[in-house]
Design a protein around this motif. Structure first.
Motif, PDB file in Angstrom:
ATOM      1  N   UNK A   1      34.376  54.277  55.544  1.00  0.00           N
ATOM      2  CA  UNK A   1      33.561  53.800  56.659  1.00  0.00           C
ATOM      3  C   UNK A   1      33.336  54.860  57.735  1.00  0.00           C
ATOM      4  N   UNK A   2      33.779  56.075  57.482  1.00  0.00           N
ATOM      5  CA  UNK A   2      33.629  57.144  58.463  1.00  0.00           C
ATOM      6  C   UNK A   2      32.202  57.705  58.419  1.00  0.00           C
ATOM      7  N   UNK A   3      31.609  57.936  59.581  1.00  0.00           N
ATOM      8  CA  UNK A   3      30.241  58.473  59.640  1.00  0.00           C
ATOM      9  C   UNK A   3      30.223  59.994  59.488  1.00  0.00           C
ATOM     10  N   UNK A   4      31.374  60.638  59.718  1.00  0.00           N
ATOM     11  CA  UNK A   4      31.489  62.090  59.531  1.00  0.00           C
ATOM     12  C   UNK A   4      32.733  62.364  58.691  1.00  0.00           C
ATOM     13  N   UNK A   5      32.575  63.149  57.644  1.00  0.00           N
ATOM     14  CA  UNK A   5      33.705  63.486  56.772  1.00  0.00           C
ATOM     15  C   UNK A   5      33.781  64.991  56.599  1.00  0.00           C
ATOM     16  N   UNK A   6      34.974  65.530  56.819  1.00  0.00           N
ATOM     17  CA  UNK A   6      35.257  66.937  56.532  1.00  0.00           C
ATOM     18  C   UNK A   6      36.108  66.950  55.264  1.00  0.00           C
ATOM     19  N   UNK A   7      35.571  67.483  54.188  1.00  0.00           N
ATOM     20  CA  UNK A   7      36.263  67.438  52.903  1.00  0.00           C
ATOM     21  C   UNK A   7      36.617  68.842  52.434  1.00  0.00           C
ATOM     22  N   UNK A   8      37.811  68.948  51.855  1.00  0.00           N
ATOM     23  CA  UNK A   8      38.277  70.242  51.367  1.00  0.00           C
ATOM     24  C   UNK A   8      38.521  70.220  49.879  1.00  0.00           C
ATOM     25  N   UNK A   9      38.336  71.378  49.257  1.00  0.00           N
ATOM     26  CA  UNK A   9      38.568  71.510  47.823  1.00  0.00           C
ATOM     27  C   UNK A   9      39.656  72.510  47.524  1.00  0.00           C
ATOM     28  N   UNK A  10      39.759  72.852  46.257  1.00  0.00           N
ATOM     29  CA  UNK A  10      40.776  73.812  45.813  1.00  0.00           C
ATOM     30  C   UNK A  10      40.563  75.175  46.468  1.00  0.00           C
ATOM     31  N   UNK A  11      39.327  75.442  46.868  1.00  0.00           N
ATOM     32  CA  UNK A  11      39.002  76.708  47.510  1.00  0.00           C
ATOM     33  C   UNK A  11      39.639  76.896  48.876  1.00  0.00           C
ATOM     34  N   UNK A  12      40.276  75.853  49.426  1.00  0.00           N
ATOM     35  CA  UNK A  12      40.998  76.006  50.689  1.00  0.00           C
ATOM     36  C   UNK A  12      42.223  76.897  50.511  1.00  0.00           C
ATOM     37  N   UNK A  13      42.718  76.997  49.282  1.00  0.00           N
ATOM     38  CA  UNK A  13      43.759  77.988  48.973  1.00  0.00           C
ATOM     39  C   UNK A  13      45.189  77.524  49.076  1.00  0.00           C
ATOM     40  N   UNK A  14      45.499  76.638  50.017  1.00  0.00           N
ATOM     41  CA  UNK A  14      46.879  76.165  50.176  1.00  0.00           C
ATOM     42  C   UNK A  14      46.886  74.916  51.052  1.00  0.00           C
ATOM     43  N   UNK A  15      48.012  74.219  51.027  1.00  0.00           N
ATOM     44  CA  UNK A  15      48.142  73.025  51.861  1.00  0.00           C
ATOM     45  C   UNK A  15      48.096  73.392  53.334  1.00  0.00           C
ATOM     46  N   UNK A  16      48.662  74.543  53.676  1.00  0.00           N
ATOM     47  CA  UNK A  16      48.652  74.997  55.068  1.00  0.00           C
ATOM     48  C   UNK A  16      47.220  75.246  55.530  1.00  0.00           C
ATOM     49  N   UNK A  17      46.435  75.883  54.688  1.00  0.00           N
ATOM     50  CA  UNK A  17      45.027  76.114  55.032  1.00  0.00           C
ATOM     51  C   UNK A  17      44.263  74.795  55.130  1.00  0.00           C
ATOM     52  N   UNK A  18      44.589  73.868  54.236  1.00  0.00           N
ATOM     53  CA  UNK A  18      43.910  72.566  54.217  1.00  0.00           C
ATOM     54  C   UNK A  18      44.148  71.826  55.531  1.00  0.00           C
ATOM     55  N   UNK A  19      45.312  72.002  56.126  1.00  0.00           N
ATOM     56  CA  UNK A  19      45.633  71.302  57.375  1.00  0.00           C
ATOM     57  C   UNK A  19      44.676  71.676  58.496  1.00  0.00           C
ATOM     58  N   UNK A  20      44.005  72.829  58.376  1.00  0.00           N
ATOM     59  CA  UNK A  20      43.031  73.238  59.385  1.00  0.00           C
ATOM     60  C   UNK A  20      41.852  72.258  59.448  1.00  0.00           C
TER      61      UNK A  20
ATOM     62  N   UNK B   1      38.169  67.362  66.287  1.00  0.00           N
ATOM     63  CA  UNK B   1      37.146  67.768  67.252  1.00  0.00           C
ATOM     64  C   UNK B   1      35.862  66.968  67.062  1.00  0.00           C
ATOM     65  N   UNK B   2      35.526  66.677  65.787  1.00  0.00           N
ATOM     66  CA  UNK B   2      34.261  65.998  65.462  1.00  0.00           C
ATOM     67  C   UNK B   2      34.373  64.477  65.468  1.00  0.00           C
ATOM     68  N   UNK B   3      35.588  63.954  65.579  1.00  0.00           N
ATOM     69  CA  UNK B   3      35.772  62.512  65.436  1.00  0.00           C
ATOM     70  C   UNK B   3      35.528  62.080  64.012  1.00  0.00           C
TER      71      UNK B   3
END
Length: 339
Positions: free
Chosen positions: A218-237, A244-246
């Protein structure tokens, strides 16, 4: 009767969104087939429920109201639908690919020898020519879904058996009111006519439902990450950008399998289907398994090092570069301009 039937699901006293989406699509199918759209609702305390269904274009609403039908249990629901479908002989029957639909659909289709296509991403009406048998079939239901791990899109047909049955996940079809004043016919289902004592052998003593921690669909804005993020630590970004975007944070299957995110954030063929106003895909290649779950987003921004990534073909804007360079700049920019 050869009509289009939607088996509606109740969700905390109201019609589930996936059922309303199927009614919207069912109206289109019924118009193409020049037949009626009918809805079936089984449950308890359903007075006035038809007023929530008619606006989506249903010509007939069948209501089975009985204490034995709430909460949902398999046997009584299956017995009623089997009996009703044998009498009314629908041409098409649609269900949501929910816990209920995935339990009920196979049982009904098996009893009626009709077959069932699960997790469809599209439904269309078309013809088919069987050249070997020398037959031409008119107005079949094209049941379209990803197959072979999402590497191809398969169109499945059922030329001879009825009803043609399919399940569709929530969010795949659009939900739209046809006419707020649309009125049809209400028919009462005689529940006791179809039930046998053995259908009521299972009783729900206690029922507990835990709400999902993530409201991604139900979210109007989604920030999605894939394997290309490289690590769980990077994904947390991505959580910082989403804050910031809600927005809500989603993930591809590859990211979930790598342990970057939990399964309840997975978007795609084996996750949830979403239709946000803005979808930011970070480090996602965009294989069909993933795009099946987000391809209907209003706007897509893709961030990837590969300028030829499949996700770029459906993206409105493409940013080619390292996600770990670009995302911090986006966070800084949005923070600056949101003050």
């Amino acid at each position: 009767m050869n009509n289009v039937f939607v088996i509606c699901e109740m969700d905390e006293g109201k019609i589930a969104d996936v059922s309303l989406e199927l009614l919207t699509k069912g109206r289109t199918l019924a118009d193409t087939l020049k037949c009626k759209l009918e809805a079936l609702v089984l449950g308890h305390k359903l007075k006035g429920i038809e007023s929530h269904i008619f606006p989506y274009g249903a010509d007939v609403v069948h209501i089975g109201d009985d204490p034995h039908l709430a909460p949902y249990t398999t046997l009584p629901h299956a017995a009623i639908i089997n009996g009703l479908f044998r009498e009314l002989k629908p041409q098409v029957a649609l269900l949501g690919a929910t816990t209920m639909g995935r339990d009920l659909g196979p049982r009904v289709s098996s009893a009626l020898f009709s077959g069932l296509t699960a997790d469809c991403t599209a439904l269309e009406i078309g013809d088919h020519e069987d050249k070997k048998a020398g037959k031409v079939y008119k107005n079949l239901l094209y049941q379209i879904r990803p197959a072979f791990g999402g590497n191809i899109v398969a169109t499945i047909i059922n030329p001879d058996c009825r009803p043609q049955m399919a399940t569709v996940r929530e969010g795949v079809m659009k939900k739209a009111i046809l006419d707020a004043n649309y009125k049809g016919e209400v028919k009462t289902v005689e529940v006791s006519k179809y039930l046998k004592p053995e259908d009521l052998i299972v009783k729900v003593i206690e029922r507990h439902m835990e709400n999902s921690r993530v409201n991604i669909k139900n979210s109007s804005i989604i920030v999605a990450g894939g394997y290309g993020m490289g690590s769980k630590e990077n994904f947390n970004l991505l959580y910082d950008l989403a804050d910031v975007l809600g927005a809500e944070v989603g993930a591809s299957r590859a990211a979930v399998d790598a342990g970057y995110a939990d399964h309840d954030r997975q978007i795609g063929q084996t996750g949830v289907t979403v239709r946000p106003k803005l979808y930011i895909a970070c480090g996602i290649s965009g294989q069909i398994q993933h795009t099946a779950g987000m391809g209907e987003s209003a706007m897509v921004i893709a961030i990837n090092t590969d300028s030829n990534a499949p996700i770029n073909r459906i993206a409105d804007y493409v940013i080619t570069g390292e996600v770990m360079d670009i995302i911090p700049k986006m966070i800084k920019y949005y923070k600056k301009n949101s003050k």
